[in-house]
Every structure is written in C-alpha cells, then in structure tokens.
Write a protein that holds these residues in place. Structure first.
Motif, PDB file in Angstrom:
ATOM      1  N   LEU A 262       0.817  -1.209   0.000  1.00  0.00           N
ATOM      2  CA  LEU A 262       0.000   0.000   0.000  1.00  0.00           C
ATOM      3  C   LEU A 262       0.853   1.263   0.000  1.00  0.00           C
ATOM      4  CD1 LEU A 262      -2.803  -1.292   2.334  1.00  0.00           C
ATOM      5  CD2 LEU A 262      -3.229  -0.095   0.178  1.00  0.00           C
ATOM      6  N   LYS A 263       1.976   1.239   0.679  1.00  0.00           N
ATOM      7  CA  LYS A 263       2.865   2.406   0.648  1.00  0.00           C
ATOM      8  C   LYS A 263       3.387   2.658  -0.768  1.00  0.00           C
ATOM      9  CE  LYS A 263       4.467   2.661   5.436  1.00  0.00           C
ATOM     10  NZ  LYS A 263       5.576   2.437   6.391  1.00  0.00           N
ATOM     11  N   LYS A 264       3.700   1.577  -1.479  1.00  0.00           N
ATOM     12  CA  LYS A 264       4.156   1.721  -2.871  1.00  0.00           C
ATOM     13  C   LYS A 264       3.039   2.307  -3.734  1.00  0.00           C
ATOM     14  CE  LYS A 264       7.541  -2.062  -2.876  1.00  0.00           C
ATOM     15  NZ  LYS A 264       7.879  -3.387  -3.459  1.00  0.00           N
ATOM     16  N   VAL A 265       1.839   1.787  -3.544  1.00  0.00           N
ATOM     17  CA  VAL A 265       0.694   2.251  -4.334  1.00  0.00           C
ATOM     18  C   VAL A 265       0.388   3.723  -4.046  1.00  0.00           C
ATOM     19  CG1 VAL A 265      -1.817   2.018  -4.544  1.00  0.00           C
ATOM     20  CG2 VAL A 265      -0.357  -0.011  -4.645  1.00  0.00           C
ATOM     21  N   LEU A 266       0.403   4.097  -2.771  1.00  0.00           N
ATOM     22  CA  LEU A 266       0.080   5.472  -2.386  1.00  0.00           C
ATOM     23  C   LEU A 266       1.147   6.470  -2.831  1.00  0.00           C
ATOM     24  CD1 LEU A 266      -1.293   4.637   1.156  1.00  0.00           C
ATOM     25  CD2 LEU A 266      -2.634   5.605  -0.722  1.00  0.00           C
ATOM     26  N   ALA A 267       2.339   5.957  -3.121  1.00  0.00           N
ATOM     27  CA  ALA A 267       3.419   6.814  -3.620  1.00  0.00           C
ATOM     28  C   ALA A 267       3.337   7.034  -5.127  1.00  0.00           C
ATOM     29  CB  ALA A 267       4.775   6.219  -3.258  1.00  0.00           C
ATOM     30  N   GLU A 268       2.490   6.277  -5.809  1.00  0.00           N
ATOM     31  CA  GLU A 268       2.343   6.444  -7.254  1.00  0.00           C
ATOM     32  C   GLU A 268       1.664   7.784  -7.539  1.00  0.00           C
ATOM     33  OE1 GLU A 268       0.326   3.160  -9.056  1.00  0.00           O
ATOM     34  OE2 GLU A 268       1.630   1.655  -8.122  1.00  0.00           O
ATOM     35  N   PRO A 269       2.235   8.606  -8.406  1.00  0.00           N
ATOM     36  CA  PRO A 269       1.674   9.938  -8.672  1.00  0.00           C
ATOM     37  C   PRO A 269       0.203   9.926  -9.076  1.00  0.00           C
ATOM     38  CG  PRO A 269       3.866   9.760  -9.606  1.00  0.00           C
ATOM     39  CD  PRO A 269       3.512   8.390  -9.123  1.00  0.00           C
ATOM     40  N   ALA A 270      -0.197   8.967  -9.897  1.00  0.00           N
ATOM     41  CA  ALA A 270      -1.594   8.933 -10.357  1.00  0.00           C
ATOM     42  C   ALA A 270      -2.540   8.635  -9.199  1.00  0.00           C
ATOM     43  CB  ALA A 270      -1.761   7.882 -11.455  1.00  0.00           C
ATOM     44  N   VAL A 271      -2.134   7.734  -8.306  1.00  0.00           N
ATOM     45  CA  VAL A 271      -2.971   7.396  -7.151  1.00  0.00           C
ATOM     46  C   VAL A 271      -3.033   8.578  -6.187  1.00  0.00           C
ATOM     47  CG1 VAL A 271      -3.225   5.869  -5.155  1.00  0.00           C
ATOM     48  CG2 VAL A 271      -2.498   4.935  -7.363  1.00  0.00           C
ATOM     49  N   ALA A 272      -1.872   9.162  -5.911  1.00  0.00           N
ATOM     50  CA  ALA A 272      -1.823  10.311  -5.004  1.00  0.00           C
ATOM     51  C   ALA A 272      -2.688  11.452  -5.525  1.00  0.00           C
ATOM     52  CB  ALA A 272      -0.387  10.770  -4.821  1.00  0.00           C
ATOM     53  N   LYS A 273      -2.638  11.687  -6.835  1.00  0.00           N
ATOM     54  CA  LYS A 273      -3.434  12.775  -7.409  1.00  0.00           C
ATOM     55  C   LYS A 273      -4.930  12.501  -7.262  1.00  0.00           C
ATOM     56  CE  LYS A 273      -4.199  15.578 -11.536  1.00  0.00           C
ATOM     57  NZ  LYS A 273      -5.668  15.582 -11.378  1.00  0.00           N
ATOM     58  N   ARG A 274      -5.312  11.258  -7.493  1.00  0.00           N
ATOM     59  CA  ARG A 274      -6.733  10.926  -7.380  1.00  0.00           C
ATOM     60  C   ARG A 274      -7.227  11.134  -5.952  1.00  0.00           C
ATOM     61  NH1 ARG A 274      -9.515   5.208  -9.326  1.00  0.00           N
ATOM     62  NH2 ARG A 274     -11.681   5.838  -8.981  1.00  0.00           N
ATOM     63  N   ILE A 275      -6.397  10.798  -4.985  1.00  0.00           N
ATOM     64  CA  ILE A 275      -6.762  11.009  -3.582  1.00  0.00           C
ATOM     65  C   ILE A 275      -6.772  12.496  -3.251  1.00  0.00           C
ATOM     66  CG2 ILE A 275      -5.951  10.688  -1.205  1.00  0.00           C
ATOM     67  CD1 ILE A 275      -5.042   7.880  -2.063  1.00  0.00           C
ATOM     68  N   GLU A 276      -5.749  13.204  -3.700  1.00  0.00           N
ATOM     69  CA  GLU A 276      -5.660  14.636  -3.410  1.00  0.00           C
ATOM     70  C   GLU A 276      -6.768  15.424  -4.096  1.00  0.00           C
ATOM     71  OE1 GLU A 276      -1.658  15.264  -4.622  1.00  0.00           O
ATOM     72  OE2 GLU A 276      -0.823  14.420  -2.767  1.00  0.00           O
ATOM     73  N   ASP A 277      -7.257  14.915  -5.234  1.00  0.00           N
ATOM     74  CA  ASP A 277      -8.361  15.577  -5.926  1.00  0.00           C
ATOM     75  C   ASP A 277      -9.652  15.554  -5.106  1.00  0.00           C
ATOM     76  OD1 ASP A 277      -6.829  16.327  -8.063  1.00  0.00           O
ATOM     77  OD2 ASP A 277      -7.536  14.746  -9.410  1.00  0.00           O
ATOM     78  N   THR A 278      -9.743  14.657  -4.114  1.00  0.00           N
ATOM     79  CA  THR A 278     -10.922  14.637  -3.236  1.00  0.00           C
ATOM     80  C   THR A 278     -10.798  15.668  -2.117  1.00  0.00           C
ATOM     81  OG1 THR A 278     -10.093  13.038  -1.595  1.00  0.00           O
ATOM     82  CG2 THR A 278     -11.094  12.125  -3.602  1.00  0.00           C
TER      83      THR A 278
END
Length: 313
Positions: A262-278
């Motif tokens: 999960l740490k690797k996934v959450l570090a992915e720019p696309a995933v982080a952006k989708r979360i930050e967009d909320t």
C-alpha cells in the motif's frame, strides 16, 4: 518441528495472496471513503498479483460493514476501510455495536486524511469565525446544525467544538451527509460540520460559507478560512481518516506485506493525485501509528459523549 496445521498456515501466508481479496467499504458508493478505496484497489491488485474486489456494505453509519469485517477470517482475504465514524465516533456513542474498535481489528495502514469544515448558509449573520461564535453564543438554542447521522464524525466533532466554546446548538441528524448538505445549501438548516471534499463545490460556488477548517494548515482552495489551531481550538483540529483494517489476529507477515504494498501504491503519482483531488492528503503510515490514531480518536469521542451526555436519538 511444525505440526501439519502450522505448516499449512505458514505455507498459506508465504503464498499470500493466491486468490482475490475482498475490500469492504462500509458506506455507499460515491462518497470519499468509496473514492479512496477504488483509487487504490486496481494498483494494489497489480502490486499483489491478485484482484482487489471492492464491496460496498453501507448502513448504520458504517457499523454494518465494519461488523461484517470484524467477523471475517484473519487470513488476509477480507479487509475493510476504516473511518473515524466506524472506529471512534459511532462505537463511542452506541453501546450496542457488536465490535470493539480497539481489539477486534488489526490495523494495517492509514491511507489518507481529509479536512473537515464548518459551513453556514450565506444568509447566516456571520462571515468570520469570531462573528460565528458571537452570534451563536448570543442566541443559545436558536440555531441547529445538520450531520450525517447520530454518532457520525460530523455529529461528534460538532459536539466537541460546542464543548470547547460552550455553544448551544440543536442537532438534526440526517440519513447520510448528502441529505444534510442538501438541506444546508437550501437553507433548511443553517450550519453543518462536513468533510471538505463534499462541501467544497458549494463553498466555491458561494452556496455555502466556510467558517473554520480542521486541517494541519490552511487549505489552498479556501485560503481565507482559518484552521481550528489558528483560532485556539487545537483539540477540534481533527481530520477524518481512511485506513485499512484486517480482522483481529491477522498474521504479522501479511500485515507487513499489505502495508509495504500500500505504501508503494500510495506513492504512485496517479494514485496520489486521485486522492488529493478529493481534498484529502496521503498519510501512508505504519500499523502501529495507525493503531495509535484509532485509540486516540476513540478516547477523544468517548470523552465527548460523556461530557455532552450524548445518546442515540
């Protein structure tokens, strides 16, 4: 020498995962909890080599889905998304809940956190935090506030706020944040303490006015709105969290594998952006750190329930 059962268990853990993993979201589709779960589900599945199947199990302010997750086998194939409502505020006020948030789960990671914001209808006679407190204080019992339901974070965080400033406002619980927000926008109820992501479109369009926000620092989208820290109410400066839990007794090696993935996934720019967009921020902490957060939130809201003499309505 290991017995056959222990050997089988050890082999199963070393091969984990070897089938799809169920991720229970204890709320309906479309909310912030669901969005964050779906943001990580596909990339986490790729990282682990097995599909992550998101299941929405809404109802009871998240309690129904959380209770089902607590009853699951501790094999790593049934996980759940944890929120403040399911692990702290609802258990603090509802003695009938069938799980203990501190002992019936295994914390894996806090994925993200979301600011919460106090909003008012534009007709409310206050534009600033100081004016808001003065207006409500001068008119005890006159104003009401909406929440997503009794025991939800919006309810108990408002009660925490009230207890710190000695405000007298009447609680109007709704069946979810959406209906409460709709009535706040319509002017049926003047005040609401809500997750920033769902309130933000109404704030930016001028249909609601933000008064104060619970966040580590001012939020760029509402940069003129102070945090609770700035107005001297640090105890109320609490964000909503979205974490991953397993049932109690989840083996440590599975916890570590999930946390690392999960740490690797959450570090992915696309995933982080989708979360930050909320409107959320990525946290990605350790199991021990998340366990500590859950305990702290549960203790805070248990104290609020006692101090405010809150009961299920």
């Amino acid at each position: 020498m290991l017995g056959l059962t222990a050997m089988g268990s050890a082999m199963a853990q070393s091969n984990y995962p070897n089938k799809p993993i169920r991720l229970i979201v204890p709320f309906a589709a479309g909310g912030t909890t669901d969005i964050i779960a779906r943001a990580i589900s596909e990339p986490l599945g790729k990282e682990l080599g097995q599909a992550i199947v998101v299941e929405n199990k809404g109802g009871g302010g998240g309690v129904i889905g959380a209770a089902e997750a607590a009853r699951a086998a501790p094999d790593g194939y049934s996980l759940s998304v944890a929120t403040v409502s399911t692990t702290a505020s609802n258990p603090a006020i509802n003695p009938a809940i069938t799980y203990n948030p501190l002992t019936d789960f295994t914390p894996v990671i806090n994925m993200a956190a979301t600011p919460n914001v106090v909003v008012v209808h534009p007709s409310f006679p206050a534009k600033t935090y100081a004016e808001f407190v003065k207006e409500v204080s001068s008119n005890p019992g006159k104003y009401s506030y909406a929440s997503s339901g009794t025991g939800g974070i919006g309810h108990l965080q408002t009660e925490l706020f009230k207890s710190l400033v000695n405000l007298d406002m009447q609680h109007i619980p709704y069946r979810g944040a959406g209906p409460g927000l709709n009535d706040a926008v319509a002017g049926q109820v003047p005040i609401m303490f809500d997750n920033l992501p769902s309130a933000l479109p109404f704030i930016t369009s001028g249909r609601l006015r933000a008064i104060v926000v619970a966040a580590p620092e001012r939020v760029a989208a509402i940069s003129d709105v102070p945090t609770f820290n700035e107005v001297g109410l640090e105890p109320a400066n609490r964000m909503a969290y979205y974490g991953i839990l397993g049932p109690k007794d989840l083996p440590p090696d599975i916890v570590e594998k999930l946390n690392s993935a999960l740490k690797k996934v959450l570090a992915e720019p696309a995933v982080a952006k989708r979360i930050e967009d909320t409107g959320s921020i990525v946290v990605a902490n350790s199991p021990a750190e998340f366990a500590k957060q859950i305990q702290e939130e549960f203790e805070v809201y248990s104290d609020v329930v006692k101090k405010q003499n809150l009961k299920l309505e």
